[in-house]
Write a protein that holds these residues in place. Sequence first.
Motif, PDB file in Angstrom:
ATOM      1  N   ARG A  92       0.844  -1.202   0.000  1.00 14.38           N
ATOM      2  CA  ARG A  92       0.000   0.000   0.000  1.00 14.38           C
ATOM      3  C   ARG A  92       0.875   1.246   0.000  1.00 14.38           C
ATOM      4  O   ARG A  92       1.906   1.297   0.666  1.00 14.38           O
ATOM      5  CB  ARG A  92      -0.898   0.034   1.244  1.00 14.38           C
ATOM      6  CG  ARG A  92      -1.807  -1.180   1.460  1.00 14.38           C
ATOM      7  CD  ARG A  92      -2.905  -1.222   0.433  1.00 14.38           C
ATOM      8  NE  ARG A  92      -4.088  -1.980   0.736  1.00 14.38           N
ATOM      9  CZ  ARG A  92      -4.243  -3.290   0.629  1.00 14.38           C
ATOM     10  NH1 ARG A  92      -3.227  -4.063   0.343  1.00 14.38           N
ATOM     11  NH2 ARG A  92      -5.416  -3.850   0.827  1.00 14.38           N
ATOM     12  N   PHE A  93       0.426   2.245  -0.747  1.00 13.96           N
ATOM     13  CA  PHE A  93       1.118   3.525  -0.845  1.00 13.96           C
ATOM     14  C   PHE A  93       0.068   4.617  -0.769  1.00 13.96           C
ATOM     15  O   PHE A  93      -1.092   4.385  -1.082  1.00 13.96           O
ATOM     16  CB  PHE A  93       1.853   3.649  -2.191  1.00 13.96           C
ATOM     17  CG  PHE A  93       2.779   2.500  -2.481  1.00 13.96           C
ATOM     18  CD1 PHE A  93       4.116   2.583  -2.148  1.00 13.96           C
ATOM     19  CD2 PHE A  93       2.313   1.331  -3.075  1.00 13.96           C
ATOM     20  CE1 PHE A  93       4.976   1.531  -2.408  1.00 13.96           C
ATOM     21  CE2 PHE A  93       3.163   0.269  -3.343  1.00 13.96           C
ATOM     22  CZ  PHE A  93       4.496   0.375  -3.011  1.00 13.96           C
ATOM     23  N   GLY A  94       0.476   5.817  -0.424  1.00 21.66           N
ATOM     24  CA  GLY A  94      -0.470   6.914  -0.510  1.00 21.66           C
ATOM     25  C   GLY A  94      -0.288   7.960   0.560  1.00 21.66           C
ATOM     26  O   GLY A  94       0.405   7.766   1.553  1.00 21.66           O
ATOM     27  N   GLU A  95      -0.943   9.092   0.281  1.00 20.39           N
ATOM     28  CA  GLU A  95      -0.993  10.211   1.207  1.00 20.39           C
ATOM     29  C   GLU A  95      -2.013  11.204   0.689  1.00 20.39           C
ATOM     30  O   GLU A  95      -2.403  11.169  -0.478  1.00 20.39           O
ATOM     31  CB  GLU A  95       0.380  10.887   1.340  1.00 20.39           C
ATOM     32  CG  GLU A  95       0.947  11.388   0.033  1.00 20.39           C
ATOM     33  CD  GLU A  95       2.363  11.931   0.192  1.00 20.39           C
ATOM     34  OE1 GLU A  95       2.686  12.844  -0.561  1.00 20.39           O
ATOM     35  OE2 GLU A  95       3.109  11.472   1.049  1.00 20.39           O
ATOM     36  N   ASP A  96      -2.462  12.079   1.550  1.00 15.64           N
ATOM     37  CA  ASP A  96      -3.381  13.165   1.182  1.00 15.64           C
ATOM     38  C   ASP A  96      -4.621  12.685   0.421  1.00 15.64           C
ATOM     39  O   ASP A  96      -5.020  13.280  -0.567  1.00 15.64           O
ATOM     40  CB  ASP A  96      -2.647  14.229   0.358  1.00 15.64           C
ATOM     41  CG  ASP A  96      -1.495  14.857   1.123  1.00 15.64           C
ATOM     42  OD1 ASP A  96      -1.602  14.995   2.364  1.00 15.64           O
ATOM     43  OD2 ASP A  96      -0.486  15.213   0.486  1.00 15.64           O
ATOM     44  N   GLY A  97      -5.203  11.578   0.876  1.00 11.20           N
ATOM     45  CA  GLY A  97      -6.440  11.094   0.270  1.00 11.20           C
ATOM     46  C   GLY A  97      -6.274  10.256  -0.979  1.00 11.20           C
ATOM     47  O   GLY A  97      -7.255   9.895  -1.627  1.00 11.20           O
ATOM     48  N   VAL A  98      -5.033   9.947  -1.348  1.00 14.07           N
ATOM     49  CA  VAL A  98      -4.755   9.083  -2.495  1.00 14.07           C
ATOM     50  C   VAL A  98      -4.228   7.764  -1.947  1.00 14.07           C
ATOM     51  O   VAL A  98      -3.216   7.740  -1.248  1.00 14.07           O
ATOM     52  CB  VAL A  98      -3.710   9.698  -3.449  1.00 14.07           C
ATOM     53  CG1 VAL A  98      -3.390   8.743  -4.592  1.00 14.07           C
ATOM     54  CG2 VAL A  98      -4.186  11.044  -3.976  1.00 14.07           C
ATOM     55  N   GLY A  99      -4.926   6.667  -2.251  1.00 13.60           N
ATOM     56  CA  GLY A  99      -4.490   5.344  -1.829  1.00 13.60           C
ATOM     57  C   GLY A  99      -4.185   4.493  -3.044  1.00 13.60           C
ATOM     58  O   GLY A  99      -4.991   4.426  -3.977  1.00 13.60           O
ATOM     59  N   ILE A 100      -3.020   3.849  -3.041  1.00 16.71           N
ATOM     60  CA  ILE A 100      -2.622   3.005  -4.167  1.00 16.71           C
ATOM     61  C   ILE A 100      -2.245   1.637  -3.620  1.00 16.71           C
ATOM     62  O   ILE A 100      -1.480   1.532  -2.648  1.00 16.71           O
ATOM     63  CB  ILE A 100      -1.448   3.626  -4.945  1.00 16.71           C
ATOM     64  CG1 ILE A 100      -1.886   4.973  -5.520  1.00 16.71           C
ATOM     65  CG2 ILE A 100      -0.971   2.685  -6.049  1.00 16.71           C
ATOM     66  CD1 ILE A 100      -0.794   5.786  -6.144  1.00 16.71           C
ATOM     67  N   THR A 101      -2.777   0.602  -4.253  1.00 16.98           N
ATOM     68  CA  THR A 101      -2.467  -0.776  -3.909  1.00 16.98           C
ATOM     69  C   THR A 101      -1.727  -1.390  -5.077  1.00 16.98           C
ATOM     70  O   THR A 101      -2.261  -1.463  -6.193  1.00 16.98           O
ATOM     71  CB  THR A 101      -3.755  -1.575  -3.622  1.00 16.98           C
ATOM     72  OG1 THR A 101      -4.491  -0.924  -2.582  1.00 16.98           O
ATOM     73  CG2 THR A 101      -3.440  -3.001  -3.209  1.00 16.98           C
ATOM     74  N   GLY A 102      -0.492  -1.811  -4.861  1.00 21.30           N
ATOM     75  CA  GLY A 102       0.290  -2.454  -5.915  1.00 21.30           C
ATOM     76  C   GLY A 102      -0.241  -3.845  -6.201  1.00 21.30           C
ATOM     77  O   GLY A 102      -0.437  -4.636  -5.285  1.00 21.30           O
ATOM     78  N   LEU A 103      -0.451  -4.122  -7.465  1.00 19.28           N
ATOM     79  CA  LEU A 103      -0.933  -5.444  -7.883  1.00 19.28           C
ATOM     80  C   LEU A 103       0.169  -6.118  -8.692  1.00 19.28           C
ATOM     81  O   LEU A 103       1.245  -6.339  -8.178  1.00 19.28           O
ATOM     82  CB  LEU A 103      -2.258  -5.304  -8.640  1.00 19.28           C
ATOM     83  CG  LEU A 103      -3.393  -4.643  -7.838  1.00 19.28           C
ATOM     84  CD1 LEU A 103      -4.605  -4.370  -8.709  1.00 19.28           C
ATOM     85  CD2 LEU A 103      -3.768  -5.491  -6.637  1.00 19.28           C
ATOM     86  N   ALA A 104      -0.059  -6.426  -9.952  1.00 17.68           N
ATOM     87  CA  ALA A 104       0.953  -7.082 -10.771  1.00 17.68           C
ATOM     88  C   ALA A 104       2.093  -6.115 -11.081  1.00 17.68           C
ATOM     89  O   ALA A 104       1.858  -4.932 -11.340  1.00 17.68           O
ATOM     90  CB  ALA A 104       0.329  -7.579 -12.076  1.00 17.68           C
ATOM     91  N   SER A 105       3.321  -6.634 -11.035  1.00 14.52           N
ATOM     92  CA  SER A 105       4.512  -5.852 -11.383  1.00 14.52           C
ATOM     93  C   SER A 105       5.685  -6.826 -11.469  1.00 14.52           C
ATOM     94  O   SER A 105       5.582  -7.974 -11.030  1.00 14.52           O
ATOM     95  CB  SER A 105       4.789  -4.781 -10.328  1.00 14.52           C
ATOM     96  OG  SER A 105       5.259  -5.366  -9.139  1.00 14.52           O
ATOM     97  N   PRO A 106       6.806  -6.374 -12.005  1.00 13.84           N
ATOM     98  CA  PRO A 106       7.955  -7.278 -12.075  1.00 13.84           C
ATOM     99  C   PRO A 106       8.366  -7.846 -10.712  1.00 13.84           C
ATOM    100  O   PRO A 106       8.696  -9.025 -10.605  1.00 13.84           O
ATOM    101  CB  PRO A 106       9.057  -6.392 -12.674  1.00 13.84           C
ATOM    102  CG  PRO A 106       8.303  -5.439 -13.552  1.00 13.84           C
ATOM    103  CD  PRO A 106       7.053  -5.131 -12.749  1.00 13.84           C
ATOM    104  N   SER A 107       8.316  -7.026  -9.649  1.00 10.82           N
ATOM    105  CA  SER A 107       8.716  -7.530  -8.336  1.00 10.82           C
ATOM    106  C   SER A 107       7.687  -8.483  -7.726  1.00 10.82           C
ATOM    107  O   SER A 107       7.976  -9.147  -6.738  1.00 10.82           O
ATOM    108  CB  SER A 107       8.969  -6.368  -7.368  1.00 10.82           C
ATOM    109  OG  SER A 107       7.759  -5.691  -7.070  1.00 10.82           O
ATOM    110  N   ARG A 108       6.510  -8.541  -8.339  1.00  8.05           N
ATOM    111  CA  ARG A 108       5.466  -9.441  -7.856  1.00  8.05           C
ATOM    112  C   ARG A 108       5.100 -10.491  -8.903  1.00  8.05           C
ATOM    113  O   ARG A 108       3.984 -10.981  -8.944  1.00  8.05           O
ATOM    114  CB  ARG A 108       4.250  -8.623  -7.409  1.00  8.05           C
ATOM    115  CG  ARG A 108       4.539  -7.805  -6.142  1.00  8.05           C
ATOM    116  CD  ARG A 108       3.352  -7.031  -5.631  1.00  8.05           C
ATOM    117  NE  ARG A 108       2.983  -5.909  -6.469  1.00  8.05           N
ATOM    118  CZ  ARG A 108       3.602  -4.727  -6.483  1.00  8.05           C
ATOM    119  NH1 ARG A 108       4.645  -4.515  -5.707  1.00  8.05           N
ATOM    120  NH2 ARG A 108       3.187  -3.758  -7.270  1.00  8.05           N
TER     121      ARG A 108
END
Length: 124
Positions: A11-27
């Motif tokens: 999970r990433f985010g701040e100031d009302g923005v939330g991001i959840t990492g899904l598929a990526s090279p590291s995953r």
Amino acid sequence: MTIIKDQDAPRFGEDGVGITGLASPSRGCATVSTWRVVLEPGAGSPDHMLTSDEAFVALRGAARVTLDGDEHELRAGDCLVVSPDREFAIRNDGPEAFEAVCCMAAGGKAVVAGQGTFAPPWAV
């Protein structure tokens, strides 16, 4: 095959923005990066560009997209495709959260004034 369980996704985010990492090279996905973004009312991104195409599939709510200086509305069920090197921002001016699933080619980078070019941490 890789399954990324919601409770295990970074999970990433701040100031009302939330991001959840899904598929990526590291995953476990070598060629595509995918993440979920939630913009709470009043939250949004800075003006930025990307080095790769990015697609947003809106799942709920609505957002205002500024693309090359023109404003557009993105609603649940819509898909926004942003080509590389086009300045854009996305903002939730509505009363409820906006949620989308986003994807771009693995290795794509963001360009934000004052921050330079960088790989978004949720996409690596």
